[in-house]
Design a protein around this motif. Structure first.
Motif, PDB file in Angstrom:
ATOM      1  N   PHE A  82       0.826  -1.196   0.000  1.00  0.00           N
ATOM      2  CA  PHE A  82       0.000   0.000   0.000  1.00  0.00           C
ATOM      3  C   PHE A  82       0.865   1.253   0.000  1.00  0.00           C
ATOM      4  O   PHE A  82       1.987   1.256   0.472  1.00  0.00           O
ATOM      5  CB  PHE A  82      -0.928  -0.009   1.211  1.00  0.00           C
ATOM      6  CG  PHE A  82      -1.800  -1.229   1.286  1.00  0.00           C
ATOM      7  CD1 PHE A  82      -1.434  -2.310   2.059  1.00  0.00           C
ATOM      8  CD2 PHE A  82      -2.962  -1.297   0.547  1.00  0.00           C
ATOM      9  CE1 PHE A  82      -2.226  -3.443   2.112  1.00  0.00           C
ATOM     10  CE2 PHE A  82      -3.769  -2.422   0.596  1.00  0.00           C
ATOM     11  CZ  PHE A  82      -3.397  -3.506   1.379  1.00  0.00           C
ATOM     12  N   GLN A  84       0.472   3.922   1.741  1.00  0.00           N
ATOM     13  CA  GLN A  84       0.687   4.434   3.096  1.00  0.00           C
ATOM     14  C   GLN A  84       0.991   5.936   3.097  1.00  0.00           C
ATOM     15  O   GLN A  84       1.883   6.409   3.783  1.00  0.00           O
ATOM     16  CB  GLN A  84       1.841   3.666   3.772  1.00  0.00           C
ATOM     17  CG  GLN A  84       1.486   2.256   4.155  1.00  0.00           C
ATOM     18  CD  GLN A  84       0.339   2.205   5.142  1.00  0.00           C
ATOM     19  OE1 GLN A  84       0.147   3.119   5.925  1.00  0.00           O
ATOM     20  NE2 GLN A  84      -0.438   1.145   5.098  1.00  0.00           N
ATOM     21  N   HIS A  85       0.231   6.664   2.239  1.00  0.00           N
ATOM     22  CA  HIS A  85       0.359   8.126   2.177  1.00  0.00           C
ATOM     23  C   HIS A  85       1.742   8.580   1.712  1.00  0.00           C
ATOM     24  O   HIS A  85       2.127   9.721   1.968  1.00  0.00           O
ATOM     25  CB  HIS A  85       0.018   8.756   3.527  1.00  0.00           C
ATOM     26  CG  HIS A  85      -1.326   8.346   4.030  1.00  0.00           C
ATOM     27  ND1 HIS A  85      -2.487   8.670   3.373  1.00  0.00           N
ATOM     28  CD2 HIS A  85      -1.693   7.612   5.116  1.00  0.00           C
ATOM     29  CE1 HIS A  85      -3.526   8.167   4.050  1.00  0.00           C
ATOM     30  NE2 HIS A  85      -3.062   7.516   5.100  1.00  0.00           N
ATOM     31  N   GLN A 110      -3.203   6.282  -6.760  1.00  0.00           N
ATOM     32  CA  GLN A 110      -4.134   6.921  -5.827  1.00  0.00           C
ATOM     33  C   GLN A 110      -5.000   5.875  -5.134  1.00  0.00           C
ATOM     34  O   GLN A 110      -5.269   5.963  -3.926  1.00  0.00           O
ATOM     35  CB  GLN A 110      -5.008   7.921  -6.572  1.00  0.00           C
ATOM     36  CG  GLN A 110      -5.877   8.793  -5.665  1.00  0.00           C
ATOM     37  CD  GLN A 110      -6.731   9.751  -6.462  1.00  0.00           C
ATOM     38  OE1 GLN A 110      -7.470   9.340  -7.349  1.00  0.00           O
ATOM     39  NE2 GLN A 110      -6.628  11.028  -6.159  1.00  0.00           N
ATOM     40  N   GLU A 112      -4.120   3.032  -4.356  1.00  0.00           N
ATOM     41  CA  GLU A 112      -3.279   2.285  -3.421  1.00  0.00           C
ATOM     42  C   GLU A 112      -2.825   3.136  -2.244  1.00  0.00           C
ATOM     43  O   GLU A 112      -1.996   2.695  -1.444  1.00  0.00           O
ATOM     44  CB  GLU A 112      -2.050   1.725  -4.148  1.00  0.00           C
ATOM     45  CG  GLU A 112      -2.373   0.666  -5.188  1.00  0.00           C
ATOM     46  CD  GLU A 112      -2.910  -0.612  -4.572  1.00  0.00           C
ATOM     47  OE1 GLU A 112      -2.597  -0.876  -3.384  1.00  0.00           O
ATOM     48  OE2 GLU A 112      -3.655  -1.328  -5.256  1.00  0.00           O
ATOM     49  N   GLY A 113      -3.332   4.364  -2.144  1.00  0.00           N
ATOM     50  CA  GLY A 113      -3.037   5.185  -0.970  1.00  0.00           C
ATOM     51  C   GLY A 113      -1.913   6.184  -1.134  1.00  0.00           C
ATOM     52  O   GLY A 113      -1.489   6.799  -0.153  1.00  0.00           O
TER      53      GLY A 113
END
Length: 583
Positions: A82, A84-85, A110, A112-113
């Motif tokens: 992910f 994870q920002h 996007q 996927e984070g």
């Protein structure tokens, strides 16, 4: 030394802050895992480390892994799948198709984070969407990689930066981009492997290099809705097909983009409906050979044509039969929103049968501006290029289109200095430019590319200095004729779609005519039919403009009033020079 320690401490604190959520998530996973182990200790005899744990520990820090499109990598922890920002910065080089590819990439990441950033210095990941059509395009990327390598070294291991090369240059050079960049590039992904980006990025987080350059026979990203990189635009690109089967001898595209395959009609219509609802006023249909579109997934409602090619043109492949072709797609796309302009690029001259021209003539929102790439004006050179037409057939097509579409504007591509081109053969290109006359032209010196037929069969024997001189001459002829063409619009009224502020500043606005000619107008308030109040001119507005000045590149005008596309078509005044073409 003290400043260096302070800098390291600052970057370490920034890293901890940035990845706090990842650390917490990982801790939660460990707690849950321990709880599950205690609860089920009688259920399993063995609950120790598995093979993936030993593999992960023994992996070298720097490893190039060429991955295929399979499922999850078993030895990677779930959490690195992910975003994870993590922040991603995307740079686009080359054609409109690369812009659309970047929007597809951003849509995938996007989901996927990942978070988009406009600053390289804030980014955790930098992705370059690249072009390989010429040496000059690739040299820009090599220079950019060197710049990014400096940023990467400055960031160090405490705040690592991952660099990925995507697109045609990635497909052409493959692992060489990793081995020849002194550790700068972490990821290489070709045009058909963007779905795999989350997994490739996960591998780079594990300290490996990742390369996926597999070409596909069917990948069109049909169900992925691109996310626009610039929300302020009123124009958008929609990819309708990918790849090219023409195999022109000078062109690298079939080797970097693969074989032709077309998106299903319904997925294209759904995307255009979505863009219409979002307020976009112009859509450009994209493809490497956009007008050879052929959707085999559904039945055609058009009567089958006896000839799918323009008269006098041929292909290197057998005639393709069946499916929904470009004329039918263009017809259905234009019906989605009559107030939305429709353009398309890049076509091949061979794929302009009369049914395509009829749709352009019948539909007011299909722009009467055609890109008609000639590449050269000499029949012998065209044959060496494997273009599938002669000088005469190209000229006949250009005149035939003008007869059916009065007022049409042309743009084109030309190459100077192809293998063995003589001065006399080049003069044929100049005379063709003077005969057809283009409002816009893309002029280049020939650049030989590996893998192409020209690379295997011919010698790049025209000196660079002569190529440059020939490009200068083409440019001079084009500018002269474009200035004459644009002058014809002075004192006429034109419909302009406002795109935004001019580069000069907020006091001027810019937009384009139906013929894709740039127009500059002063930013002012205007009346609207049915209203006594003056209204601001905004991006996305259709404005009737009186042209007062011109040069080879732009028109300058005075805004008269707001209108709509269909309303303008009902009441428009046909300029005298177009009436003469009709007669």
């Amino acid at each position: 030394m003290i400043l260096k320690k302070i800098n390291v401490a600052y970057r370490y604190s920034k890293l901890i802050s940035k990845h706090k959520s990842i650390v917490l998530l990982h801790s939660t996973n460990i707690v849950n895992s321990c709880g599950t182990t205690i609860k089920k200790k009688n259920e399993y005899k063995f609950n120790g480390p598995s093979l993936k744990d030993f593999i992960a520990k023994d992996l070298p820090q720097e490893q190039i892994e060429i991955v295929s499109n399979e499922d999850k990598i078993p030895y990677l922890d779930d959490m690195v799948d992910f975003g994870q920002h993590r922040k991603v910065y995307i740079e686009v080089y080359g054609c409109q198709m690369n812009v659309n590819d970047a929007e597809i990439v951003w849509s995938i990441l996007q989901n996927e984070g990942y978070i988009k950033t406009n600053s390289i210095y804030e980014a955790d990941v930098v992705l370059l969407v690249t072009c390989a059509i010429r040496d000059g395009a690739e040299n820009k990327i090599w220079t950019r990689i060197k710049q990014l390598r400096s940023v990467k070294r400055w960031r160090g291991k405490l705040d690592p930066l991952k660099i990925g090369i995507l697109g045609c240059m990635a497909e052409r050079l493959k692992e060489k981009l990793v081995s020849d960049t002194k550790g700068a590039v972490d990821l290489v992904a070709g045009p058909d492997s963007y779905r795999d980006l989350p997994r490739l990025l996960a591998k780079t987080e594990a300290g490996q290099k990742a390369v996926n350059v597999l070409l596909s026979f069917d990948e069109t990203y049909a169900e992925i809705k691109p996310v626009k990189l610039n929300d302020d635009n009123v124009t958008a690109y929609v990819s309708i097909m990918r790849g090219c089967d023409n195999m022109c001898t000078y062109c690298i595209v079939p080797f970097t983009r693969g074989r032709e395959r077309s998106r299903p009609v319904e997925s294209i219509l759904d995307e255009i409906k979505y863009l219409s609802e979002k307020g976009f006023k112009e859509v450009t249909l994209l493809g490497q050979n956009v007008n050879s579109y052929r959707d085999l997934s559904t039945s055609s409602y058009f009567m089958p044509s006896t000839n799918t090619l323009a008269s006098g043109f041929k292909t290197v492949y057998k005639e393709k039969k069946g499916g929904v072709r470009f004329a039918e797609l263009l017809n259905r796309v234009s019906d989605v929103d009559p107030e939305m302009r429709i353009r398309f690029t890049s076509p091949h001259p061979k794929d302009f049968p009369d049914e395509v021209l009829d749709i352009i003539l019948e539909k007011p929102n299909v722009c009467k501006n055609l890109h008609l790439p000639a590449q050269c004006g000499n029949t012998k050179v065209l044959e060496k290029m494997r273009r599938g037409y002669t000088r005469e057939s190209y000229l006949n097509l250009a005149q035939h289109i003008r007869d059916r579409l009065p007022g049409v504007t042309y743009s084109s591509d030309f190459i100077a200095g192809f293998c063995g081109e003589t001065d006399e053969e080049f003069e044929d290109t100049i005379s063709l430019m003077e005969t057809v006359k283009y409002h816009n032209a893309f002029l280049f010196a020939y650049s030989m590319r590996e893998k192409t037929t020209a690379y295997r069969r011919y010698q790049d024997d025209v000196p660079h200095e002569i190529k440059v001189e020939r490009v200068k001459k083409m440019f001079s002829v084009f500018r002269r004729d474009a200035a004459i063409l644009n002058k014809q619009f002075v004192n006429t009224e034109q419909l302009m779609l406002v795109e935004g502020e001019s580069r000069r500043g907020p006091s001027d606005l810019c937009g384009r005519t139906d013929g894709n000619i740039k127009v500059i107008i002063p930013n002012s308030k205007l009346s609207h039919e049915g209203s006594s109040l003056n209204q601001d001119i905004k991006p996305g507005d259709y404005i009737i403009v009186k042209i007062i000045e011109s040069n080879s590149q732009i028109l300058k005008g005075m805004p008269l009033k707001h209108t709509g596309l269909q309303e303008y078509e009902k009441n428009k005044k046909i300029p005298k020079f177009i009436k003469e073409q009709i007669c």
